[in-house]
Design a protein around this motif. Sequence first.
Motif, mmCIF file in Angstrom:
data_model
loop_
_atom_site.group_PDB
_atom_site.id
_atom_site.type_symbol
_atom_site.label_atom_id
_atom_site.label_comp_id
_atom_site.label_asym_id
_atom_site.label_seq_id
_atom_site.Cartn_x
_atom_site.Cartn_y
_atom_site.Cartn_z
ATOM 1 N N GLN A 295 -4.064 4.122 -5.153
ATOM 2 C CA GLN A 295 -4.533 2.759 -5.387
ATOM 3 C C GLN A 295 -4.225 1.938 -4.145
ATOM 4 O O GLN A 295 -3.063 1.764 -3.770
ATOM 5 N N VAL A 296 -5.282 1.501 -3.481
ATOM 6 C CA VAL A 296 -5.123 0.675 -2.287
ATOM 7 C C VAL A 296 -5.058 -0.770 -2.754
ATOM 8 O O VAL A 296 -6.034 -1.312 -3.282
ATOM 9 N N GLN A 297 -3.876 -1.383 -2.528
ATOM 10 C CA GLN A 297 -3.690 -2.756 -2.979
ATOM 11 C C GLN A 297 -4.105 -3.758 -1.913
ATOM 12 O O GLN A 297 -4.648 -4.806 -2.221
ATOM 13 N N SER A 298 -3.876 -3.409 -0.655
ATOM 14 C CA SER A 298 -4.265 -4.266 0.457
ATOM 15 C C SER A 298 -4.244 -3.399 1.716
ATOM 16 O O SER A 298 -3.999 -2.189 1.663
ATOM 17 N N THR A 299 -4.494 -4.033 2.849
ATOM 18 C CA THR A 299 -4.475 -3.276 4.103
ATOM 19 C C THR A 299 -3.077 -2.781 4.439
ATOM 20 O O THR A 299 -2.931 -1.834 5.220
ATOM 21 N N HIS A 300 -2.039 -3.398 3.836
ATOM 22 C CA HIS A 300 -0.665 -3.039 4.167
ATOM 23 C C HIS A 300 0.072 -2.378 3.014
ATOM 24 O O HIS A 300 1.283 -2.128 3.124
ATOM 25 N N CYS A 301 -0.617 -2.102 1.930
ATOM 26 C CA CYS A 301 0.082 -1.532 0.776
ATOM 27 C C CYS A 301 -0.804 -0.523 0.082
ATOM 28 O O CYS A 301 -1.962 -0.832 -0.268
ATOM 29 N N VAL A 302 -0.256 0.677 -0.129
ATOM 30 C CA VAL A 302 -0.942 1.750 -0.833
ATOM 31 C C VAL A 302 0.045 2.343 -1.829
ATOM 32 O O VAL A 302 1.223 2.584 -1.498
ATOM 33 N N VAL A 303 -0.442 2.582 -3.059
ATOM 34 C CA VAL A 303 0.391 3.155 -4.102
ATOM 35 C C VAL A 303 -0.206 4.489 -4.518
ATOM 36 O O VAL A 303 -1.420 4.589 -4.746
ATOM 37 N N ILE A 304 0.678 5.500 -4.629
ATOM 38 C CA ILE A 304 0.245 6.845 -4.997
ATOM 39 C C ILE A 304 1.062 7.281 -6.208
ATOM 40 O O ILE A 304 2.302 7.150 -6.228
ATOM 41 N N SER A 305 0.361 7.788 -7.230
ATOM 42 C CA SER A 305 1.071 8.268 -8.415
ATOM 43 C C SER A 305 1.666 9.634 -8.129
ATOM 44 O O SER A 305 1.078 10.463 -7.421
ATOM 45 N N LEU A 306 2.859 9.875 -8.720
ATOM 46 C CA LEU A 306 3.571 11.142 -8.566
ATOM 47 C C LEU A 306 3.716 11.801 -9.925
ATOM 48 O O LEU A 306 3.610 11.133 -10.971
ATOM 49 N N PRO A 307 3.956 13.095 -9.952
ATOM 50 C CA PRO A 307 4.172 13.755 -11.242
ATOM 51 C C PRO A 307 5.358 13.135 -11.972
ATOM 52 O O PRO A 307 6.344 12.703 -11.362
#
Length: 1374
Positions: free
Chosen positions: A154-166
Amino acid sequence: MEPSVLVASHLSALFPLAQPIPVYSTQKDIIYLSPRSDSGHPLEHASLSTLFHSPLTGTILLRVTHGGFMLELVSLSSEVPPLRFDFPASILPSPSIVLSQSEELHVLLATRFGSLYRIVIPIREGAPLWQATANRRWYREYVIQTAVDEGLVQVQSTHCVVISLPGGSLLRLEAESLGGDTTDDVWRETRADARSFLHSITSLLHAGPPGSSDIVSISSHPQPTDIGSIWTVSRDRHLRMWTARCGCVAEHVLPSTAPGRSTVASRSSPTPIKPSVLLPPEPQKLLCVFTPSHADDPHVLVFVPTEGSLTSGGFFQLFIVNGDALRSVTVFDASATSVHCHLQDFTVMDDTLYTLWDKQGQSMVEVLVLSWDDSDPTATGGWSSASYAQEAELTPAYLDELLLSPGSAVDKFVEAIMRPGMFSPLTLHTAIARYTDACRSLPPPYPPQLLLSYASVAEQITSVVGCTVQRTKDPRTGAPLDANYWNAFKRDWEGFIARCREIERNGRWPLAIGRGNPEDGALIVERERIASLVGEDLPLRLRRELSSSQPMEKQFDILKILSTMRTRLGPRLMRSLEGRLQEVVRQEIAFPYADIIQDQVRVSNFHEEVDEGLESWIVGRVRSLEHDSGKSIQELARHVLDVIGGLGKEVKREEDDGELLSRPISPEWLKALTASYATTSIHARYEFSLALVVFLFFLADELPQWDPGLLAEIFVVFRGVAMLRYVARQPAGDNATPTTQASGPGPDDEVVAKLRNMHVSASRGARFQPTYSLVHWLANVYGISFSSGLPVSAHRFLDRTGLLQSLSPAYATHLEVVFCERLRQLGYYEVAREVLAWLPRTPAVTYVLGRLWLDEGRYDDAGSAFEVLAGSFGPHSALSIEDREALADVLPSGRIFDTQLEFYLHASDLFKAAISTYHDVFFTQLALSEPGVVEDTTPLWTNVIKGLTDLGQYEDAYAALISAPHERLKRDSISQLLYRMCEENAVDRLMALNFAGLADEVEDALAFKARNADPRIRPFYSRILYTWYVSRGDYRNAALTMYQRARKLEALMGDASAFTELVELQLEAYIVAMNALALVDPKSQWITLPIVTETGNEPRKRRRLSKYIPESKYASGKRDTEAVDLKDMQHEYALLSARAELVRRDPTLLSAGEYALPPASIVVRLAQANRFNTAMATARSLDLDMTDIFSYLVGRCLRLSRNPESVLSEDMSDWLLTDKVSSWPGTPAERGWRYLRQSLERHDGPQTDYRYSKVALETIVSFDRTSPPPPWLIHKLEEHHPEYLIRTCLRYEVLEAALDYTLSMMRRSDSRLTEDMSKTAAATWLPYTLIDQVLVAADTQADLSSRGRASLGELRAEIATRMKRVQKYSQASA
């Protein structure tokens, strides 16, 4: 909401495949994998897709293809080609596009090997959005330190990216610094868990199924926003809210079934409740975060699927975010039509929920205006559903229906699969490639069709499909099994079409829903298509309501009757009636339509084909409908006509100049959607129109009482819709322009790029060109504005074609004719010809048809059409106002020609442009025959003369030349006619022409060519000019022409390889010139020609000829004139013949430079070569001495007498082996001496003082003194030159012969002494000195033989007697 429909266009039909940009990884242990796809799923089909829009960039479509390895960016607002990136690993869902400070576009994504990529695209105002060929660093890479191989991004902004983990955790990456052209990004990684440590210990004691905490959906508030929270849904139906500082701050358990409205939770549950059913592990779109227009707090809309439900596909639950808490607002079910459907995507736009459902592989959109409380959803209007309009599927049953009409099965199948919108170019390319591979998997030999390359996919399909089916024969009878062959052939085509349908079905799988420009509405993205949700027009709405049996307005109840009738008649009968009706409409109408329909009913056996119950039911329903509505059937039929030909109210509103100037350039995909909408509407209108016309068959007996104008309107509307339907089914072919093709990389450039990058994945995917539909092109041509929405744009197109505005089939409106003309101008000749066949032959239609025939090369047909059309112009024209308007619209000048003369000139120009000379001349002649004012007719006469000349009609061209009123034109054109006749070998026809008054121009033109043209190359102008002079009795100029030809050929003698040919031509020219000059009065057998200064480059020095020096020699502007008589020509001819003979025997003379020998040397060489006949003839013609010739000839005779073998081995063809000599009896030596004797008799005599006989004697004596010379030679010399004979014997010391010849001389003298004594005193003269020399020589000869001594004694006695007689005569005379 108003009823809506989906219209779509294939992406592969709009955008070309761009060369991908390879993306590399800094990870050294990465394994490059090849793209993987399901069977039947082409690599170009997208697996993920999303839409991005901003006012600065427009709408951008992001697609992930090739099994997740290829990222493609497609601009839907500009005409830049797509941008593609080829990654070394598959991309995790879901990449996103973010706008950075209105300066750059950032595409952020993560791969399965733990790399985070940022693609940076600079944005400059006024410049293209991107340039794929730019030499720049496109991407930056960051290697994620935390192990990431699966998960959602999930790209929240140009400076923040969130990735789900198991396990339900999140990995948050925040950019500390962004890289530049030489550096990569630097990110900070933070991991957040869903539960606290104590909660984790508790969960271990009550562990759920494995993977139950895995996140299956993740979302954030769309940009631009300052809300940094993240919302997730896990498999165990837990909705969680995460913040950057505290991690998971709120959690809510979602029920597996929709709860009662009275038990909706009012606050989040702090304690998780174990759900009964886990969600599927695949990533899903279950969350949508938005801020409604009436509030500032963000809202979270969650979808909970209920797969086993029989009432809906799931339910929605709306939450409001209050700080760090989630509060449920309302719960509402999906619509009943979503049962057994899968929700692919949903979004909220303008407080309206748009959902995209997968309904058995097809897209279905449902729309609901959101309610912000726990009220019934129907209070806001409820769900409205939209799907694609009904379209024909190429099932085996439909293919059988196609075969009911006459024609080629292959043509019908190809026409069906090539219809716009039926199959995408990618589908057809993939299907034929797989079909070909399947055929090649069979054992060889392969059919030749499989081994060829084709210019287009359609051509390949036509040739390849069915090529493996072979015609077999009955093993018992040997008869061909045609039925088996056609069944197998049909099954093969059905299998190929089924393959196409399967690939196309995969390409229509829905992926995402979103919005681009606000006026575009909701956009639906499928694997290989892009669609739009638009409002239905009336025909589409009625068609949908009929197909789904929905209630309709009362005024349209007649459509129910028509629909039932169509279904009950069946496809076979409907096809038959459709073909008959189309033929009726194509024909010229000569009878009332009521009679025509009754005749068709009778011819088609309609009542026998139709069930009596159906006929009774229709009649009964019509009567009931008339009773209930209070309207007659004619009024109801007019309602149907209004539906078929009706257009929206906004269509008629004209755009003002300001709107036209401010109209934005519409992208091609929007034009394609407009064309698709128009096509869908056309098909619906055609179904209603066809059903209405067939409905008239049931009322055939009542039609005579109907209004004839209504019947005409029904048929003309059917004609217009049928024409539109035919055009809508036509593809427009390859839409690649030369500029586009030239700008793309060529095959060599691609190979070089691949070798440079060593990136094999650049070759992934098919290579094909996009294709447009014909309606798409026509919409561009008509300049349709697409800013008012698809329905209005489509209706404006239908309105501007004019095909729905006609009132009578007997006329063709100007809009209909312009429509056909534009088809012709676009180059779609077959379509234009088919459409023109529907229209009556009005003058405007005839003109367009003539232009079409002209474009197709049918010049005779076009000429006939224009000739007939000429009567429509001029003061006596009987054109109606409508015909004048239509004809003026298609004429280039935009106005009617005032006279037939102007039209003839226009037709002539058309044929001239088409290089049809015959018709160009024909119409020019008609123009000349018309009375009218033409300032200068010279170009017209020139065109006629030149055209007739080019056509080979030389007599007609001559007649036109003589008839032309311009003298200068005659002089200028006569040379063209002459030269063309000469070039086409029409000399006989040329000589038959008189050219009265133009003879000097003819002679000047031919003389110019004779002087300057190469005399070796046809046409031989000198020969033609010679023929001209001879035919007119001018032999002197004829001789001059051929003599000049000989001179020109002489100047070309430097080429040794062509010497023989040139000599033959030159000799021929000399002979012809001599023959012509011989016909002149002998007193004036000469010609004159100017003296040409001799140069050192001449092959020989021509002998000086006599010159005619006129009195005006010294006058200004005069030249010396050379006079050549017949003898001069004969001299040159003889010399050339001799030289040619020498060269034939010894070609080395040319290379040795001895060709130009003096005449005497030539004669000697001929004699040395045993060419005695030629040598003697040459010497006689050139007046040369033949001494050497006879010397060589005597030598050959002596050698023949002594050693005949050595001589016979030489070439004797010119003297000893001629027909005359070889017929003589005797040995070769005897024939040789006889040849010598006759040659001396012919060439030696008193005029030569017998010097050749003397040479012969000396040659014989010098060769062998012991051999006596031939008696005939001695006799000749004794008779004419006895002194020479005696002296020769003395010189060669042949004393016995000298004594004999002296004694013979004295005896002949004594015999004449008596006779001549009385006449002259000189009769007693003898060469006494010579006699004394003989006596002295004999006396001094010691070894004189006895015969010699006897001869000496006789001589002395003869001398004594002679002296006595002389003294006696002297005394007597004294």
